[in-house]
Design a protein around this motif. Structure first.
Motif, mmCIF file in Angstrom:
data_model
loop_
_atom_site.group_PDB
_atom_site.id
_atom_site.type_symbol
_atom_site.label_atom_id
_atom_site.label_comp_id
_atom_site.label_asym_id
_atom_site.label_seq_id
_atom_site.Cartn_x
_atom_site.Cartn_y
_atom_site.Cartn_z
ATOM 1 N N ALA A 150 0.824 -1.205 0.000
ATOM 2 C CA ALA A 150 0.000 0.000 0.000
ATOM 3 C C ALA A 150 0.862 1.261 0.000
ATOM 4 C CB ALA A 150 -0.906 0.003 1.233
ATOM 5 N N THR A 151 2.017 1.185 0.662
ATOM 6 C CA THR A 151 2.889 2.350 0.769
ATOM 7 C C THR A 151 3.673 2.603 -0.505
ATOM 8 O OG1 THR A 151 3.152 1.924 3.125
ATOM 9 C CG2 THR A 151 4.774 3.372 2.093
ATOM 10 N N HIS A 152 4.224 1.530 -1.095
ATOM 11 C CA HIS A 152 5.170 1.686 -2.192
ATOM 12 C C HIS A 152 4.573 1.501 -3.580
ATOM 13 C CE1 HIS A 152 8.622 1.971 0.486
ATOM 14 N NE2 HIS A 152 8.129 0.962 1.176
ATOM 15 N N VAL A 153 3.545 0.649 -3.694
ATOM 16 C CA VAL A 153 3.062 0.318 -5.022
ATOM 17 C C VAL A 153 2.022 1.305 -5.525
ATOM 18 C CG1 VAL A 153 2.002 -1.512 -6.416
ATOM 19 C CG2 VAL A 153 3.556 -2.103 -4.606
ATOM 20 N N LEU A 184 2.467 2.990 -11.947
ATOM 21 C CA LEU A 184 2.050 1.596 -12.025
ATOM 22 C C LEU A 184 0.542 1.507 -12.223
ATOM 23 C CD1 LEU A 184 3.278 -1.259 -11.755
ATOM 24 C CD2 LEU A 184 2.634 -1.193 -9.347
ATOM 25 N N ARG A 185 0.129 0.686 -13.192
ATOM 26 C CA ARG A 185 -1.296 0.519 -13.442
ATOM 27 C C ARG A 185 -1.985 -0.004 -12.187
ATOM 28 N NH1 ARG A 185 0.235 -2.830 -17.841
ATOM 29 N NH2 ARG A 185 -1.007 -4.470 -16.845
ATOM 30 N N SER A 203 -2.621 -6.590 -7.977
ATOM 31 C CA SER A 203 -2.133 -7.967 -8.044
ATOM 32 C C SER A 203 -0.868 -8.152 -7.216
ATOM 33 C CB SER A 203 -1.883 -8.392 -9.494
ATOM 34 O OG SER A 203 -0.802 -7.673 -10.065
ATOM 35 N N SER A 204 0.004 -7.132 -7.198
ATOM 36 C CA SER A 204 1.226 -7.231 -6.402
ATOM 37 C C SER A 204 0.900 -7.338 -4.917
ATOM 38 C CB SER A 204 2.122 -6.019 -6.659
ATOM 39 O OG SER A 204 2.551 -5.982 -7.996
ATOM 40 N N ALA A 205 -0.030 -6.504 -4.463
ATOM 41 C CA ALA A 205 -0.429 -6.553 -3.061
ATOM 42 C C ALA A 205 -1.055 -7.904 -2.727
ATOM 43 C CB ALA A 205 -1.406 -5.422 -2.755
ATOM 44 N N ALA A 233 11.296 -1.124 -2.791
ATOM 45 C CA ALA A 233 12.135 -0.103 -3.444
ATOM 46 C C ALA A 233 11.339 0.793 -4.385
ATOM 47 C CB ALA A 233 13.253 -0.796 -4.222
ATOM 48 N N GLY A 234 10.054 0.477 -4.592
ATOM 49 C CA GLY A 234 9.266 1.248 -5.546
ATOM 50 C C GLY A 234 9.760 1.073 -6.968
ATOM 51 N N ASP A 235 10.317 -0.099 -7.284
ATOM 52 C CA ASP A 235 10.898 -0.385 -8.592
ATOM 53 C C ASP A 235 9.804 -0.892 -9.536
ATOM 54 O OD1 ASP A 235 12.278 -1.291 -10.797
ATOM 55 O OD2 ASP A 235 13.823 -2.357 -9.656
ATOM 56 N N VAL A 236 9.184 0.042 -10.252
ATOM 57 C CA VAL A 236 8.040 -0.289 -11.093
ATOM 58 C C VAL A 236 8.419 -1.252 -12.207
ATOM 59 C CG1 VAL A 236 6.313 0.662 -12.658
ATOM 60 C CG2 VAL A 236 6.887 1.875 -10.553
#
Length: 242
Positions: free
Chosen positions: A16-19, A24-25, A31-33, A94-97
């Motif tokens: 929730a914080t980084h994505v 990012l769509r 889906s990542s979460a 890392a917020g690496d999209v």
């Protein structure tokens, strides 16, 4: 106590914080979460134990096939899923999209492989205990297909016709309250792909039958009906209808 394995903890919070990034769509963020929050409490998915011995399904499925399929193929999906989840966890933190996007294929393939095979093992039982009893499942099959034999014929034909590798499925449609036959390519999971809740599936990847049937898929598909654990299928239907 340290186990030497990286634990995936507080993943949903990190997601929730980084994505939640404009880069990012929304579907990828969601889906990542979901992937991260689905990791077991110990941080690692594990190969499930079987409820029967490797030789319990002979002669329809040999002990050699079962051991290779479970301990090698399924275990590889589990191992690669855990690797992909660790990489996703790092990318999210890392917020690496770019890395998050690049991992989606591995997550879908290996996550689907783990999910599908876990269901598959539960689908099976020694032929002496494989019997569809009178009840809600049998009644709904008759309502939707006209009878068990018609359902079996349709699902068998669809499973045999899968091009390359994939799965044949009997699934429950929550919107209509009906049972449907469907197929999915590769390791695509049924519910995520079609919306149908899986009741049981037939693995038609060649590794599921080559030792016993060589490349004659129809013989394998026709034989596996004698191994279906109908009690497990009945329970899945009841759970899906809640």
């Amino acid at each position: 106590m340290s186990t030497g394995c990286k634990l995936i903890i507080n993943s949903a919070l990190r997601a929730a914080t980084h994505v939640n990034s404009s880069k990012l769509r929304p579907d990828l963020a969601k889906s990542s979460a979901a992937f991260l929050s689905s990791a077991p409490s110990g941080g690692k998915h594990t190969l499930p134990d079987l409820a029967y011995d490797y030789n319990a399904l002979e002669p329809i499925i040999s002990a050699e096939t079962m051991e290779l399929h479970h301990s090698k193929h399924h275990n590889t999906y589990v191992t690669n899923l855990n690797v992909a989840l660790e990489k996703l966890d790092s990318a999210v933190s890392a917020g690496d999209v770019s890395s998050i996007i690049s991992l989606q294929g591995a997550l879908k393939f290996n996550g689907g492989g783990h999910l599908n095979h876990t269901l598959f093992w539960e689908n099976l039982a020694p032929s002496s205990s494989s019997e569809l009893s009178v009840g809600p499942l049998k009644g709904l099959i008759a309502e939707c297909f006209g009878g068990f034999d018609a359902m079996k014929e349709q699902m068998s034909a669809s499973s045999i016709a899968v091009q390359g590798s994939g799965w044949g499925w009997l699934g429950y449609n929550k919107k209509t309250g009906r049972i449907e036959v469907a197929t999915c390519a590769n390791q695509d999971p049924l519910e995520a792909t079609t919306g149908l809740v899986p009741l049981f599936g037939v693995d038609v990847w060649e590794h599921a039958y080559y030792v016993d049937y060589r490349n004659v898929r129809p013989n394998y598909v026709n034989a596996i009906w004698d191994l279906i654990n109908w009690d497990a299928v009945e329970k899945r239907l009841a759970d899906a209808q809640k």
